[in-house]
Scaffold this motif. Structure first.
Motif, PDB file in Angstrom:
ATOM      1  N   HIS A 192       0.579  -1.348   0.246  1.00  0.00           N
ATOM      2  CA  HIS A 192       0.378  -0.135  -0.656  1.00  0.00           C
ATOM      3  C   HIS A 192       0.852   1.493  -0.162  1.00  0.00           C
ATOM      4  O   HIS A 192       1.041   2.319  -0.617  1.00  0.00           O
ATOM      5  CB  HIS A 192      -0.898   0.024   1.660  1.00  0.00           C
ATOM      6  CG  HIS A 192      -2.436  -0.522   0.545  1.00  0.00           C
ATOM      7  ND1 HIS A 192      -3.205  -0.038   0.287  1.00  0.00           N
ATOM      8  CD2 HIS A 192      -2.481  -2.461   1.062  1.00  0.00           C
ATOM      9  CE1 HIS A 192      -4.082  -1.184  -0.027  1.00  0.00           C
ATOM     10  NE2 HIS A 192      -3.884  -2.375   0.374  1.00  0.00           N
ATOM     11  N   GLY A 236       0.229   3.567  -3.322  1.00  0.00           N
ATOM     12  CA  GLY A 236      -0.272   4.615  -3.007  1.00  0.00           C
ATOM     13  C   GLY A 236       0.376   5.910  -3.318  1.00  0.00           C
ATOM     14  O   GLY A 236      -0.331   6.942  -4.386  1.00  0.00           O
ATOM     15  N   ILE A 288      -0.479   8.435  -6.259  1.00  0.00           N
ATOM     16  CA  ILE A 288      -0.937   9.975  -6.166  1.00  0.00           C
ATOM     17  C   ILE A 288       0.204  10.996  -7.309  1.00  0.00           C
ATOM     18  O   ILE A 288       0.024  11.855  -7.328  1.00  0.00           O
ATOM     19  CB  ILE A 288       0.223  10.065  -5.388  1.00  0.00           C
ATOM     20  CG1 ILE A 288      -0.935  10.068  -4.063  1.00  0.00           C
ATOM     21  CG2 ILE A 288       0.575  11.614  -5.054  1.00  0.00           C
ATOM     22  CD1 ILE A 288      -0.628  10.191  -2.575  1.00  0.00           C
ATOM     23  N   VAL A 290      -5.737   4.671  -2.169  1.00  0.00           N
ATOM     24  CA  VAL A 290      -4.251   5.243  -1.082  1.00  0.00           C
ATOM     25  C   VAL A 290      -4.546   5.185   0.389  1.00  0.00           C
ATOM     26  O   VAL A 290      -3.348   4.824   1.387  1.00  0.00           O
ATOM     27  CB  VAL A 290      -3.831   7.476  -1.092  1.00  0.00           C
ATOM     28  CG1 VAL A 290      -2.906   7.555  -0.599  1.00  0.00           C
ATOM     29  CG2 VAL A 290      -3.536   7.292  -2.537  1.00  0.00           C
TER      30      VAL A 290
END
Length: 316
Positions: free
Chosen positions: A169, A173, A177, A229
């Motif tokens: 993660h 994430g 982004i 995220v």
């Protein structure tokens, strides 16, 4: 069934009627309403309209939207049945995240493509390889598949610890982004060139289509990415029930996003239409072509109706 699954089942059954019935029903309705539009776009771009760099991206975006809506339908219709098992949620969730990530990648690729066309027009028209769009789309599908498989297998019940899931993660994430920053940066670049540059970019239907698509994604599609995220919270099982509630609301918004894209194409293509009415099949084709036109209204010669031989602009 392990302890984590039991806790997940308990959390699922503790959800209120809003999360169990209302949000899923609304999501199913939006998905059913959006499937026909994406099918029409797939048919027209796949078999009726000449290919060019932008239409290749739009075709792949419509494919990811169509499959994502199908994924939502399968999950919620299965949940309404008597054979639903929360233990299988992670499999459908993995497929859904694959399709969502691919859609985000495709939308970012379209924005970057238009930035290249604006910032480096000579290279774009003369040096850009004609097969680049197809290669990029294939790479984006492969990248989405790789990230999804890594996340799915690292967070599956095969692993006894949550550290690996948390690490994945933490990796995925920032990747999402970064792609989101690319999408926003390229879109803002185009907007600045239209409004503030000394050599202002002329507004075309293609830029209106792209702008509306990005805007709808920011309003309706982005929440799913935010929940992804924040997936580390779910991996640590902190406020799990709150995470599920927010995730279901995000799925509803994402179904609106995937269903709205075909509406945007046909709305922009038919806006201020001054030509005569044609047969429905031809009309849909020409409307979609006009939505992807990179020609300003003032540059069009005459008011004669476009012929079927007219191809989408932007071909290298």
């Amino acid at each position: 069934m392990n302890q984590t699954t039991l806790k997940s089942d308990s959390t699922f059954h503790s959800l209120s009627a809003l999360e169990v019935v209302t949000l899923p029903v609304l999501t199913v309705i939006c998905a059913l309403a959006g499937l026909p539009g994406n099918v029409v776009v797939l048919w027209l771009l796949g078999f009726c309209v000449s290919r060019n760099p932008i239409s290749v991206y739009i075709l792949n975006l419509a494919t990811s939207d169509f499959l994502y809506l199908c994924c939502l339908l399968v999950f919620y219709l299965w949940e309404f049945s008597d054979y639903f098992n929360i233990a299988y949620f992670k499999y459908i969730h993995a497929v859904g995240m694959l399709l969502y990530t691919t859609g985000l990648f495709m939308l970012s690729a379209i924005s970057v493509e238009r930035c290249l066309a604006v910032l480096y027009p000579i290279w774009y028209r003369c040096r850009r390889p004609g097969y680049m769009s197809a290669v990029i789309c294939a790479l984006l599908w492969a990248m989405s598949l790789l990230l999804t498989m890594l996340l799915h297998f690292s967070c599956s019940s095969f692993f006894s610890k949550d550290e690996l899931c948390l690490i994945m993660h933490s990796v995925i994430g920032p990747c999402l982004i970064f792609v989101f920053v690319i999408l926003c940066g390229s879109s803002l670049t185009l907007l600045v060139r239209m409004l503030c540059s000394s050599r202002r970019l002329q507004l075309t239907r293609l830029y209106v289509t792209l702008g509306l698509t990005v805007l709808v994604f920011l309003l309706c599609g982005l929440p799913v990415g935010i929940m992804q995220v924040l997936g580390a919270i779910r991996a640590l099982e902190i406020h799990f029930s709150t995470f599920i509630r927010l995730e279901r609301a995000a799925f509803l918004l994402s179904s609106i996003n995937s269903s709205a894209n075909p509406i945007i194409y046909f709305f922009v293509g038919s806006f201020r239409q001054k030509h005569q009415q044609y047969q429905q099949r031809r009309s849909l084709k020409l409307v979609l072509q006009k939505a992807l036109e990179d020609v300003a209204e003032g540059e069009k010669s005459g008011e004669s109706p476009p012929q079927e031989s007219v191809e989408l602009s932007g071909s290298p």
